[in-house]
Design a protein around this motif. Sequence first.
Motif: not given
Ligand code: NAD
Length: 436
Positions: A187-189, A223-227, A246-248, A291-293, A306-308, A329-331
């Motif tokens: 839903a978020t994505g 590249f997590g749930n939302a991204g 991702d975090s790497h 890098t992420n930067e 869409a991470a932190l 992401a939030n904030g």
């Molecule tokens: P997730 O854990 O599924 O994915 C997070 C991704 O970010 C992972 O791929 C992780 O490897 C990557 N990551 C972690 N640290 C990182 C860094 N330093 N640099 C780059 N990438 C990094 O989480 P999610 O559910 O996709 O949530 C991501 C953001 O979206 C969060 O801020 C969350 O609060 C926000 N969000 C998610 C939802 C939801 O329903 N999933 C809803 C609203 C807001």
Amino acid sequence: MANSLLTDASRRLDRALQYVSISEDTAERLKSPKASLKVSIPVRMDDGSLRVFEGYRVHFDDTRGPTKGGIRFHPQVNLDEVQSLAFWMTFKCAALNLPFGGAKGGVTLNPKELSKAELERLSRGYIDAIANFIGPDTDIPAPDVYTNPMIMGWMMDQYSIIRQQRSPAVITGKPVALGGSLGRSTATGTGAFYVLEAMMAHLLGQPSDQANKPAQTVAVQGFGNAGSVVARLLFDAGYAVVAVSDSHGGIYTPQGLDIPSIQQFKADTRAVQAVYCDGTVCSLVDHKVITNEELLQLEVDILIPAALENQITAANADAIRARYIFEVANGPISADADDILDAKGITVFPDILVNAGGVTVSYFEWVQNRSGLYWTLEEVNQRLKQQMVTAAETIWQIAQTHQTSMRTAAYVQALTSLGAAMDARGTRADYVGEKG
Ligand code: NAD
């Protein structure tokens, strides 16, 4: 001394207040949470020892309905963070016109250090501790960072045991087998994609106007749930997703990545790699490791953090070269970076609008649990699209009218809705003579 997170969050409110006619009393009231509960959760560990964890649940405001907000399991959880997340939930629900107030919860721990059985005892213990503070008509939790449908299932079961009746509507984000909604996990994505498409039509014209123009380039941090969901939908719609991370770290190729292959490879290996898959055989494609930067500083049309939180701050805002930023992401952008991005002509679409698809489908789950009638995935996505596009268009119009940022416009929309609800509820304090 550094500002608290809640003080920083409420700076965005101050900007919006100049465009909204709500009373000073209401504005002042909205800067502090209604109720904050701190609990101790004793948990029997697998080795027979006892550990006591700290947990929180905060109701920020319930004027527009029962409060709604996720539960976070993270080592950095503290009362200030939970209060600021509850603040954001209040404004997100109001901006989207969902009939909820805002809440948030959390437990201070690293869940990766607990066994599955310990995690279940902790989750049930947390519900034991907050059972009288939540309920289908008072406060409805959901998953957040490091909590998931499995944990929501345990929590719903524990609440049902305490109340001695099955209570699916007490919590959302449950497994579908226990009354969860179809479409909640994407839903978020998906919601972010609907907002982006609606806004790009304003910025660039309708898709037919863009037929002969090059594809818009996109970079996605996280590249997590939302991204990963928003990256896939953009790829399918013809955008060139040139970088993901991702975090790497990240991968970049100017011609665009094959997002379905990257999703497939990640599902098999957990790693984000620049691959092209033919059936089950995936091979590396030409790419640059970044890098992420560096990803944040790419010259792209659209940047999607869409991470932190706090990824773009006063320290790096000047180096950002995207034209548009959609906060999934939030904030991800700190309050002091807002003006720098604005001065550079970068348009930011705020988190309380862009990532609200998650809470919107949580609302649908609560409605389905209460009615006992369950919707198809198509129905869920159709309603999600309507809710997201309506909110995005309303906020766009407010931004045009006041010539202000989309973030301020989103807070204006939320404050207008909250102020109207507060006024409509009457002034009980006046009747009982509590007010001077
Ligand atoms: P997730 O854990 O599924 O994915 C997070 C991704 O970010 C992972 O791929 C992780 O490897 C990557 N990551 C972690 N640290 C990182 C860094 N330093 N640099 C780059 N990438 C990094 O989480 P999610 O559910 O996709 O949530 C991501 C953001 O979206 C969060 O801020 C969350 O609060 C926000 N969000 C998610 C939802 C939801 O329903 N999933 C809803 C609203 C807001």
